[in-house]
Design an enzyme around this catalytic site. Structure first.
Site, mmCIF file in Angstrom:
data_model
loop_
_atom_site.group_PDB
_atom_site.id
_atom_site.type_symbol
_atom_site.label_atom_id
_atom_site.label_comp_id
_atom_site.label_asym_id
_atom_site.label_seq_id
_atom_site.Cartn_x
_atom_site.Cartn_y
_atom_site.Cartn_z
ATOM 1 N N TYR A 76 -2.182 -0.177 10.210
ATOM 2 C CA TYR A 76 -2.056 -0.720 8.888
ATOM 3 C C TYR A 76 -0.794 -0.153 8.372
ATOM 4 C CZ TYR A 76 -3.749 -1.115 3.862
ATOM 5 O OH TYR A 76 -3.883 -1.701 2.694
ATOM 6 N N SER A 135 0.945 -1.048 -0.284
ATOM 7 C CA SER A 135 0.099 -0.108 -0.047
ATOM 8 C C SER A 135 0.788 1.351 0.089
ATOM 9 C CB SER A 135 -0.897 0.130 1.370
ATOM 10 O OG SER A 135 -1.527 1.357 1.482
HETATM 11 P P1 NDP Z 1 -11.208 -5.825 0.775
HETATM 12 O O1 NDP Z 1 -11.599 -5.536 2.250
HETATM 13 O O2 NDP Z 1 -12.230 -6.018 -0.182
HETATM 14 O O3 NDP Z 1 -10.850 -7.748 0.760
HETATM 15 C C1 NDP Z 1 -10.175 -8.387 1.578
HETATM 16 C C2 NDP Z 1 -9.681 -9.723 1.266
HETATM 17 O O4 NDP Z 1 -8.637 -10.183 2.197
HETATM 18 C C3 NDP Z 1 -11.064 -10.366 1.491
HETATM 19 O O5 NDP Z 1 -11.080 -11.447 0.848
HETATM 20 C C4 NDP Z 1 -10.812 -10.977 2.905
HETATM 21 O O6 NDP Z 1 -11.683 -12.078 3.280
HETATM 22 C C5 NDP Z 1 -9.482 -11.256 2.797
HETATM 23 N N1 NDP Z 1 -8.925 -11.328 4.368
HETATM 24 C C6 NDP Z 1 -8.875 -10.732 5.304
HETATM 25 N N2 NDP Z 1 -8.497 -11.423 6.295
HETATM 26 C C7 NDP Z 1 -8.008 -12.717 6.057
HETATM 27 C C8 NDP Z 1 -7.565 -13.967 6.471
HETATM 28 N N3 NDP Z 1 -7.119 -13.877 7.832
HETATM 29 N N4 NDP Z 1 -7.124 -14.815 5.871
HETATM 30 C C9 NDP Z 1 -7.587 -14.835 4.494
HETATM 31 N N5 NDP Z 1 -8.165 -13.763 3.856
HETATM 32 C C10 NDP Z 1 -8.381 -12.643 4.468
HETATM 33 O O7 NDP Z 1 -10.023 -5.398 0.533
HETATM 34 P P2 NDP Z 1 -9.361 -5.193 -1.085
HETATM 35 O O8 NDP Z 1 -9.571 -6.148 -2.165
HETATM 36 O O9 NDP Z 1 -9.330 -3.677 -1.396
HETATM 37 O O10 NDP Z 1 -7.826 -5.282 -0.489
HETATM 38 C C11 NDP Z 1 -6.915 -6.213 -1.036
HETATM 39 C C12 NDP Z 1 -5.367 -6.078 -0.813
HETATM 40 O O11 NDP Z 1 -5.021 -4.749 -1.216
HETATM 41 C C13 NDP Z 1 -5.282 -5.798 0.949
HETATM 42 O O12 NDP Z 1 -4.096 -6.381 1.075
HETATM 43 C C14 NDP Z 1 -5.179 -4.388 1.043
HETATM 44 O O13 NDP Z 1 -4.527 -4.003 2.223
HETATM 45 C C15 NDP Z 1 -4.528 -3.907 -0.204
HETATM 46 N N6 NDP Z 1 -4.656 -2.417 -0.613
HETATM 47 C C16 NDP Z 1 -6.161 -1.993 -1.019
HETATM 48 C C17 NDP Z 1 -6.132 -0.779 -1.304
HETATM 49 C C18 NDP Z 1 -7.557 -0.374 -1.616
HETATM 50 O O14 NDP Z 1 -7.797 1.009 -1.842
HETATM 51 N N7 NDP Z 1 -8.740 -0.944 -1.610
HETATM 52 C C19 NDP Z 1 -5.373 0.343 -1.173
HETATM 53 C C20 NDP Z 1 -3.882 -0.388 -0.804
HETATM 54 C C21 NDP Z 1 -3.622 -1.747 -0.621
HETATM 55 P P3 NDP Z 1 -12.903 -12.175 4.041
HETATM 56 O O15 NDP Z 1 -14.039 -11.899 3.303
HETATM 57 O O16 NDP Z 1 -13.059 -13.361 4.660
HETATM 58 O O17 NDP Z 1 -12.848 -11.046 5.133
#
Ligand code: NDP
Length: 228
Positions: free
Chosen positions: A150, A134
């Site tokens: 974070y 990020s």
């Molecule tokens: P979402 O919140 O939409 O999705 C997060 C995903 O991570 C979900 O599938 C969630 O599963 C999964 N997850 C969380 N905890 C766990 C765990 N313990 N084990 C397995 N899976 C887990 O976020 P994004 O799609 O936006 O984010 C994806 C990545 O991108 C992340 O690493 C985030 O930090 C990064 N990111 C996103 C940004 C943004 O603007 N969206 C900006 C910068 C970075 P569940 O449904 O079970 O909770």
């Protein structure tokens, strides 16, 4: 390519699955709760066996070990995408349990999954590991403070990416940290400027062009190098 993606049931992870399947690749999708992964499950049938869905809670050693055991085949690309946003925090009333939980998923989760899959990555020729980071992880760009859990967890992910790049270079494995931008997902919210399909097609393009010379780098979804 045989690809492993964590956190694949929604947001960026789900779109990565969609676009890689559309390109003809095979995907092992890890999800924390398979029974709450309806959109992903709907892709399994039409994939003609190219999409396999597995339980994988990246915060759990037992779950990650079982996940790695189920994948079994060489892995050309691992995308450590699973992540959580820590609770909104300020210095007053910091919730350190929440900071630790965020670390457990964002930093340790990536290392746990990578370490468990290492034998399968080594069996592929020239494997790649893309760790979804990020812009908020950047020490250089932190001019607004806050977001302790974070920011710290993603900075730790960046550091682990650098060590993996050094340690796995001899195996021909490329490791990078990549920021997806500010994306319209549950985490990014509706004010985010970047549609998820645009971020993901950018990420896929950047990953496709990576060579060993890029290993240890920190990029955004447009392929620009970011300051640590
Ligand atoms: P979402 O919140 O939409 O999705 C997060 C995903 O991570 C979900 O599938 C969630 O599963 C999964 N997850 C969380 N905890 C766990 C765990 N313990 N084990 C397995 N899976 C887990 O976020 P994004 O799609 O936006 O984010 C994806 C990545 O991108 C992340 O690493 C985030 O930090 C990064 N990111 C996103 C940004 C943004 O603007 N969206 C900006 C910068 C970075 P569940 O449904 O079970 O909770």
């Amino acid at each position: 390519m045989r690809i492993v993606i964590t956190g694949a049931n929604r947001g960026i992870g789900l779109e990565l699955v969609r676009q890689y399947l559309a390109q003809g690749h095979s995907v092992h999708a890890g999800v924390r709760t398979p029974e709450r992964s309806g959109e992903l499950t709907a892709l399994v049938g039409p994939s003609s066996g190219r999409l396999q869905l597995h339980a994988c809670d990246v915060a759990s050693d037992t779950s990650v070990r079982a996940f790695a055991a189920a994948v079994t085949e060489p892995v050309e690309l691992l995308i450590n995408n699973a992540g959580v946003r820590s609770r909104p925090d300020g210095l007053e009333g910091l919730d350190l349990d929440d900071v630790a939980r965020t670390f457990q998923v964002n930093a340790l989760g990536m290392l746990r999954v990578t370490s468990a899959l290492l034998p399968l990555l080594r069996r592929a020729q020239g494997a790649k590991i893309a760790n979804i980071s990020s812009g908020l992880s950047s020490l250089h760009d932190n001019t607004s403070g806050g977001a302790y859990g974070y920011r710290m967890s993603k900075a730790a992910l960046n550091m682990a990416s650098r060590s993996l790049a050094q340690d796995l270079r001899g195996d021909g494995i490329v490791t990078v940290a990549i920021s997806p931008g500010w994306v319209q997902t549950d985490m990014g919210g509706s004010d985010a400027p970047t549609p998820v399909a645009e971020s993901v097609s950018g990420l896929i393009g950047v990953i496709a062009r990576l060579t060993l010379e890029d290993s240890g780098g920190f990029f955004n979804f447009r392929g620009e190098r970011l300051a640590w």
